[in-house]
Motif scaffolding. Structure first.
Motif, short mmCIF file in Angstrom:
data_model
loop_
_atom_site.label_atom_id
_atom_site.label_comp_id
_atom_site.label_asym_id
_atom_site.label_seq_id
_atom_site.Cartn_x
_atom_site.Cartn_y
_atom_site.Cartn_z
N ALA A 210 22.58 -28.15 22.98
CA ALA A 210 21.69 -28.96 23.81
C ALA A 210 21.30 -30.23 23.09
O ALA A 210 21.37 -30.34 21.87
CB ALA A 210 20.42 -28.17 24.15
N SER A 211 20.88 -31.19 23.85
CA SER A 211 20.50 -32.48 23.28
C SER A 211 19.23 -32.37 22.47
O SER A 211 18.97 -33.19 21.60
CB SER A 211 20.33 -33.51 24.39
OG SER A 211 19.28 -33.12 25.28
N GLY A 212 18.39 -31.39 22.80
CA GLY A 212 17.19 -31.15 22.02
C GLY A 212 16.06 -32.09 22.33
O GLY A 212 15.09 -32.16 21.57
N GLY A 213 16.10 -32.85 23.44
CA GLY A 213 15.02 -33.76 23.77
C GLY A 213 13.83 -33.04 24.36
O GLY A 213 13.46 -31.97 23.93
N ARG A 214 13.25 -33.62 25.39
CA ARG A 214 12.09 -33.03 26.02
C ARG A 214 12.57 -32.20 27.21
O ARG A 214 12.92 -32.73 28.25
CB ARG A 214 11.12 -34.12 26.49
CG ARG A 214 10.52 -34.91 25.33
CD ARG A 214 9.80 -36.14 25.84
NE ARG A 214 8.76 -35.82 26.79
CZ ARG A 214 7.49 -35.55 26.44
NH1 ARG A 214 7.18 -35.55 25.18
NH2 ARG A 214 6.60 -35.29 27.35
N ALA A 215 12.54 -30.91 27.05
CA ALA A 215 13.09 -30.03 28.07
C ALA A 215 12.38 -30.18 29.41
O ALA A 215 12.95 -29.93 30.45
CB ALA A 215 12.99 -28.57 27.60
N SER A 216 11.12 -30.59 29.37
CA SER A 216 10.39 -30.71 30.63
C SER A 216 9.92 -32.14 30.88
O SER A 216 8.96 -32.37 31.59
CB SER A 216 9.16 -29.78 30.61
OG SER A 216 8.32 -30.10 29.54
N ALA A 217 10.59 -33.09 30.26
CA ALA A 217 10.14 -34.47 30.37
C ALA A 217 10.09 -34.95 31.81
O ALA A 217 9.20 -35.70 32.20
CB ALA A 217 11.06 -35.38 29.56
N ASP A 218 11.03 -34.51 32.62
CA ASP A 218 11.07 -34.97 34.00
C ASP A 218 9.96 -34.36 34.84
O ASP A 218 9.61 -34.87 35.89
CB ASP A 218 12.43 -34.62 34.63
CG ASP A 218 12.73 -33.14 34.55
OD1 ASP A 218 12.21 -32.48 33.61
OD2 ASP A 218 13.48 -32.64 35.41
N LYS A 219 9.38 -33.26 34.36
CA LYS A 219 8.36 -32.58 35.15
C LYS A 219 6.96 -32.78 34.58
O LYS A 219 5.99 -32.69 35.30
CB LYS A 219 8.66 -31.08 35.20
CG LYS A 219 9.98 -30.73 35.89
CD LYS A 219 10.15 -29.22 35.93
CE LYS A 219 11.42 -28.83 36.68
NZ LYS A 219 12.62 -29.29 35.97
N ALA A 220 6.84 -33.04 33.28
CA ALA A 220 5.51 -33.09 32.67
C ALA A 220 5.21 -34.41 31.99
O ALA A 220 4.25 -34.51 31.24
CB ALA A 220 5.39 -31.96 31.64
N ALA A 221 5.99 -35.44 32.24
CA ALA A 221 5.77 -36.71 31.56
C ALA A 221 4.43 -37.33 31.93
O ALA A 221 3.74 -37.88 31.09
CB ALA A 221 6.90 -37.68 31.90
N ASP A 222 4.06 -37.27 33.19
CA ASP A 222 2.80 -37.87 33.63
C ASP A 222 2.27 -37.09 34.81
O ASP A 222 2.73 -37.26 35.94
CB ASP A 222 3.02 -39.33 34.00
CG ASP A 222 1.72 -40.03 34.34
OD1 ASP A 222 1.76 -41.19 34.79
OD2 ASP A 222 0.64 -39.42 34.15
N LEU A 223 1.29 -36.25 34.56
CA LEU A 223 0.75 -35.40 35.62
C LEU A 223 -0.52 -35.98 36.23
O LEU A 223 -1.09 -35.41 37.14
CB LEU A 223 0.44 -34.00 35.05
CG LEU A 223 1.63 -33.28 34.44
CD1 LEU A 223 1.18 -31.92 33.91
CD2 LEU A 223 2.73 -33.11 35.45
N VAL A 347 6.95 -24.16 23.87
CA VAL A 347 8.29 -23.58 23.90
C VAL A 347 9.19 -24.33 24.88
O VAL A 347 10.40 -24.11 24.91
CB VAL A 347 8.26 -22.08 24.26
CG1 VAL A 347 7.57 -21.28 23.16
CG2 VAL A 347 7.59 -21.84 25.60
N TYR A 348 8.56 -25.25 25.67
CA TYR A 348 9.33 -25.97 26.68
C TYR A 348 9.56 -27.44 26.35
O TYR A 348 10.46 -28.07 26.92
CB TYR A 348 8.60 -25.90 28.03
CG TYR A 348 8.36 -24.49 28.50
CD1 TYR A 348 9.40 -23.64 28.85
CD2 TYR A 348 7.05 -23.99 28.59
CE1 TYR A 348 9.18 -22.34 29.28
CE2 TYR A 348 6.80 -22.70 29.02
CZ TYR A 348 7.88 -21.88 29.35
OH TYR A 348 7.65 -20.59 29.77
N GLU A 349 8.77 -28.03 25.48
CA GLU A 349 8.94 -29.45 25.20
C GLU A 349 8.39 -29.81 23.82
O GLU A 349 7.52 -29.15 23.28
CB GLU A 349 8.26 -30.31 26.27
CG GLU A 349 6.76 -30.25 26.25
CD GLU A 349 6.12 -31.25 27.21
OE1 GLU A 349 6.82 -32.20 27.62
OE2 GLU A 349 4.95 -31.09 27.52
#
Length: 433
Positions: A210-223, A347-349
């Motif tokens: 895996a790329s190892g970036g932010r696994a949930s970046a698309d969902k938790a970047a700005d709530l 564990v997600y990001e």
């Protein structure tokens, strides 16, 4: 405080068989010594620097001529390390006085010799003064033993009594070893388990494609929307994928919610969270085994997936610097400036935080109407946020409350003995990576 701190009165029951003249002659050097000491104490008081408590009365953090030091009764320590050594010496003295009859002259003499021979070791002036106190008691009791004929018993009785004394001293040594030695062994086992977990996460990360970036970046970047106190959307944990480096550990230990590390420090541990329970991981390692060191754990009121205003992580202040034992180093401004970045992955990001403030506080009783930093989880309006910033601002030792409404905060909290029920905590804010 142990008994020797409470009084300087000597028990001289054993000199009752001496004549008044003999008593006066025998006690003359001790009386002169006492007068000399009183004179010296009087002179010392004239030159004694001003000691100003920072918060309330009693032991803890004080200012002496503008310099922060630590007080324990009549003793002043330059740093937390020496202060903790003093607390350990006090604990040893309490154990000794609980097990030994301090009015028994032969018992006191045997104890004196045991400490003199290095079988029981003290680290601070508290222990040195206790040893000197024992020396005074031995000297005083010796005066009585010169004339007390009842001390001389049959050979058989003497042998039995010596055995009894020996067993008593051995018991004290055994209790001290059990108290301090077991803790060291338990710390060693816990450290080994942590090291194995660290290796496992590193290995899993290397083996992953895996790329190892932010696994949930698309969902938790700005709530949050424009209102910093209202969440516009939430993330469903079931929709998230565990990061590759934590996949194995999460499967083995479902309570694991993340990993905390601060580069170039001893802090590099998994973070646990028990549902509606902030006490379990005080006495259990991350793998659930009993441990005096416990584990780092997130307050059950905090949310690792949809972060609350303030995420609080607790850990023991271990003397060997494991868990949050090294956080006290942040009381040094130089150390604080060189270690400002915290990496706290759920564990997600991956997440990164900047430390803004190092603070000292005290656990308040339920009837005290005052701000409690450990109850600040979510700011629902500007008033609650301002109350937090203002109140914690008064507890800052290093740094400052350089935060604004809408910042995601991370607080690392541990015990500290600068006052009774003292706490050391570090406030950090989330930064863009």
């Amino acid at each position: 405080m142990p008994g020797f701190f409470l009084t300087k009165k000597r028990n001289r029951d054993n000199i009752s068989l001496m004549s008044s003249k003999e008593i006066d002659e025998a006690m003359r050097p001790y009386i002169e010594k006492e007068k000399s000491e009183q004179k010296q104490e009087s002179e010392d008081k004239k030159d004694k620097p001003e000691v100003k408590p920072i918060e309330g009365e009693g032991d803890g953090l004080v200012e002496i001529n503008g310099v922060r030091k630590f007080r324990l009764g009549e003793y002043i320590f330059d740093n937390f390390h020496e202060y903790r050594d003093g607390m350990e010496d006090l604990e040893k003295i309490r154990i000794i006085e609980d097990k030994i009859d301090m009015n028994d002259p032969k018992m006191v003499l045997r104890l004196y010799n045991t400490i003199r021979d290095g079988q029981i070791v003290f680290k601070t002036k508290i222990g040195e003064d206790f040893f000197s106190h024992l020396g005074d008691k031995v000297a005083d009791k010796s005066v009585g033993l010169l004339k007390d004929k009842e001390v001389v018993d049959t050979a058989e009785g003497q042998v039995k009594y010596q055995r009894y004394l020996g067993m008593a001293i051995i018991t004290v040594a055994a209790v001290l070893f059990a108290y301090f030695g077991f803790r060291q062994f338990d710390d060693y086992l816990n450290t080994r388990r942590i090291q194995q977990a660290q290796k496992q996460t590193e290995q899993d990360a290397r083996e992953s494609s895996a790329s190892g970036g932010r696994a949930s970046a698309d969902k938790a970047a700005d709530l949050k929307g424009k209102d910093p106190f209202k969440r516009t959307k939430t993330v469903n944990e079931k929709d998230l994928k565990v990061l590759s480096e934590y996949r194995s550990l999460k499967k083995e230990h479902p309570d694991m919610v993340g990993w905390l590390r601060i580069d170039d420090t001893d802090i590099n541990y998994p973070v646990m969270q028990k549902e509606k329970d902030n006490s379990y991981y005080l006495s259990h390692a991350f793998d659930g085994t009993n441990s005096t060191a416990g584990a780092l754990f997130m307050d059950y009121r905090s949310d690792s997936v949809n972060p609350t205003t303030n995420t609080i992580i607790y850990g023991h202040n271990m003397k060997n610097s494991t868990m949050f034992g090294s956080l006290k180093k942040y009381l040094s401004e130089n150390y604080f400036n060189k270690h400002r970045t915290i990496k706290f992955d759920t564990v997600y990001e991956h997440r990164e935080y900047e430390i803004v403030a190092v603070c000292l506080a005290k656990v308040q009783t339920s009837d005290e109407d005052t701000f409690r930093y450990y109850n600040f989880i979510q700011a629902n309006n500007e008033n609650e946020w301002d109350a937090f910033v203002e109140s914690v601002g008064g507890m800052v030792v290093n740094g400052g409350m350089d935060v604004k409404a809408g910042d995601e905060l991370l607080t690392l909290s541990t015990c500290n003995n600068y006052v009774e029920d003292g706490r050391l905590f570090i406030v950090a804010k989330r930064i863009n990576e």
